[in-house]
Design a protein around this motif. Structure first.
Motif, mmCIF file in Angstrom:
data_model
loop_
_atom_site.group_PDB
_atom_site.id
_atom_site.type_symbol
_atom_site.label_atom_id
_atom_site.label_comp_id
_atom_site.label_asym_id
_atom_site.label_seq_id
_atom_site.Cartn_x
_atom_site.Cartn_y
_atom_site.Cartn_z
ATOM 1 N N TYR A 203 0.862 -1.187 0.000
ATOM 2 C CA TYR A 203 0.000 0.000 0.000
ATOM 3 C C TYR A 203 0.899 1.238 0.000
ATOM 4 N N PRO A 204 1.175 1.815 -1.169
ATOM 5 C CA PRO A 204 2.131 2.920 -1.262
ATOM 6 C C PRO A 204 1.772 4.164 -0.445
ATOM 7 N N ALA A 205 0.526 4.326 -0.093
ATOM 8 C CA ALA A 205 0.128 5.520 0.670
ATOM 9 C C ALA A 205 0.382 5.373 2.159
ATOM 10 N N CYS B 79 1.063 7.875 7.465
ATOM 11 C CA CYS B 79 1.732 7.878 8.772
ATOM 12 C C CYS B 79 2.176 9.286 9.149
ATOM 13 N N PHE B 80 2.802 9.992 8.209
ATOM 14 C CA PHE B 80 3.220 11.366 8.472
ATOM 15 C C PHE B 80 2.012 12.271 8.744
ATOM 16 N N LEU B 81 0.930 12.046 8.000
ATOM 17 C CA LEU B 81 -0.282 12.833 8.208
ATOM 18 C C LEU B 81 -0.814 12.645 9.624
ATOM 19 N N PHE B 82 -0.884 11.406 10.097
ATOM 20 C CA PHE B 82 -1.390 11.160 11.439
ATOM 21 C C PHE B 82 -0.462 11.718 12.516
ATOM 22 N N VAL B 83 0.843 11.691 12.265
ATOM 23 C CA VAL B 83 1.787 12.283 13.218
ATOM 24 C C VAL B 83 1.554 13.787 13.322
ATOM 25 N N PHE B 84 1.415 14.460 12.191
ATOM 26 C CA PHE B 84 1.208 15.903 12.229
ATOM 27 C C PHE B 84 -0.177 16.277 12.743
ATOM 28 N N LEU B 85 -1.186 15.448 12.496
ATOM 29 C CA LEU B 85 -2.500 15.699 13.095
ATOM 30 C C LEU B 85 -2.425 15.584 14.616
ATOM 31 N N PHE B 86 -1.691 14.593 15.102
ATOM 32 C CA PHE B 86 -1.505 14.428 16.542
ATOM 33 C C PHE B 86 -0.750 15.618 17.133
ATOM 34 N N LEU B 87 0.306 16.053 16.435
ATOM 35 C CA LEU B 87 1.063 17.210 16.902
ATOM 36 C C LEU B 87 0.210 18.479 16.905
ATOM 37 N N ASP B 88 -0.671 18.613 15.926
ATOM 38 C CA ASP B 88 -1.540 19.771 15.852
ATOM 39 C C ASP B 88 -2.496 19.815 17.046
ATOM 40 N N VAL B 89 -2.988 18.662 17.454
ATOM 41 C CA VAL B 89 -3.874 18.597 18.621
ATOM 42 C C VAL B 89 -3.081 18.812 19.908
ATOM 43 N N LYS C 100 0.349 25.812 20.096
ATOM 44 C CA LYS C 100 1.073 27.042 19.770
ATOM 45 C C LYS C 100 1.593 27.044 18.334
ATOM 46 N N ARG C 101 1.822 25.867 17.792
ATOM 47 C CA ARG C 101 2.302 25.757 16.411
ATOM 48 C C ARG C 101 1.121 25.532 15.484
ATOM 49 N N ASN C 102 1.233 26.032 14.276
ATOM 50 C CA ASN C 102 0.171 25.845 13.297
ATOM 51 C C ASN C 102 0.645 24.848 12.243
ATOM 52 N N PHE C 103 0.129 23.645 12.307
ATOM 53 C CA PHE C 103 0.506 22.595 11.372
ATOM 54 C C PHE C 103 -0.516 22.419 10.255
ATOM 55 N N SER C 104 -1.443 23.349 10.111
ATOM 56 C CA SER C 104 -2.517 23.162 9.136
ATOM 57 C C SER C 104 -1.999 23.113 7.703
ATOM 58 N N GLY C 105 -0.991 23.888 7.377
ATOM 59 C CA GLY C 105 -0.436 23.849 6.026
ATOM 60 C C GLY C 105 0.224 22.516 5.721
ATOM 61 N N ILE C 106 0.948 21.994 6.699
ATOM 62 C CA ILE C 106 1.615 20.703 6.525
ATOM 63 C C ILE C 106 0.582 19.588 6.419
ATOM 64 N N ALA D 109 -2.535 19.826 5.469
ATOM 65 C CA ALA D 109 -3.264 19.947 4.203
ATOM 66 C C ALA D 109 -2.440 19.377 3.053
ATOM 67 N N GLY D 110 -1.156 19.669 3.040
ATOM 68 C CA GLY D 110 -0.288 19.126 2.000
ATOM 69 C C GLY D 110 -0.170 17.614 2.083
ATOM 70 N N LEU D 111 -0.019 17.100 3.304
ATOM 71 C CA LEU D 111 0.071 15.651 3.473
ATOM 72 C C LEU D 111 -1.244 14.964 3.134
ATOM 73 N N ALA D 112 -2.367 15.599 3.429
ATOM 74 C CA ALA D 112 -3.667 15.033 3.063
ATOM 75 C C ALA D 112 -3.812 14.967 1.546
ATOM 76 N N THR D 113 -3.348 15.996 0.855
ATOM 77 C CA THR D 113 -3.396 16.004 -0.609
ATOM 78 C C THR D 113 -2.496 14.916 -1.193
#
Length: 86
Positions: free
Chosen positions: A38-40, A45-55, A59-65, A67-71
């Motif tokens: 499963y190439p995705a 994995c990176f998307l879930f890590v950054f979603l966890f970090l965002d929650v 203080k940091r805004n990970f929404s751009g990262i 969004a890019g990882l979701a795309t």
């Protein structure tokens, strides 16, 4: 492993088929096998890590990262799904 209901009902795989097996291979340490299954798996994995970090770290805004990882994850999933039928 849980069976794919879509495959049982309609006879063809869904876009998520292979994700469980890829995660199992990833936990076993077979990184190349996980990517082949499963190439995705890695963008997800990176998307879930950054979603966890965002929650966790407000203080940091990970929404751009995220969004890019979701795309990127969506593109990987769709390309993999199309290549299964070719």
């Amino acid at each position: 492993m849980l069976p794919c209901i879509n495959k049982q009902l309609f006879g063809f795989e869904c876009p998520g088929c292979g994700l469980q097996r890829a995660a199992a291979l990833l936990f076993k340490g077979d990184f190349a096998g996980a990517f082949e299954m499963y190439p995705a798996i890695y963008p997800l994995c990176f998307l879930f890590v950054f979603l966890f970090l965002d929650v966790l770290w407000k203080k940091r805004n990970f929404s751009g990262i995220t969004a890019g990882l979701a795309t990127i994850s969506t593109v990987f999933i769709l390309c993999n799904y199309i290549l299964k039928f070719l």
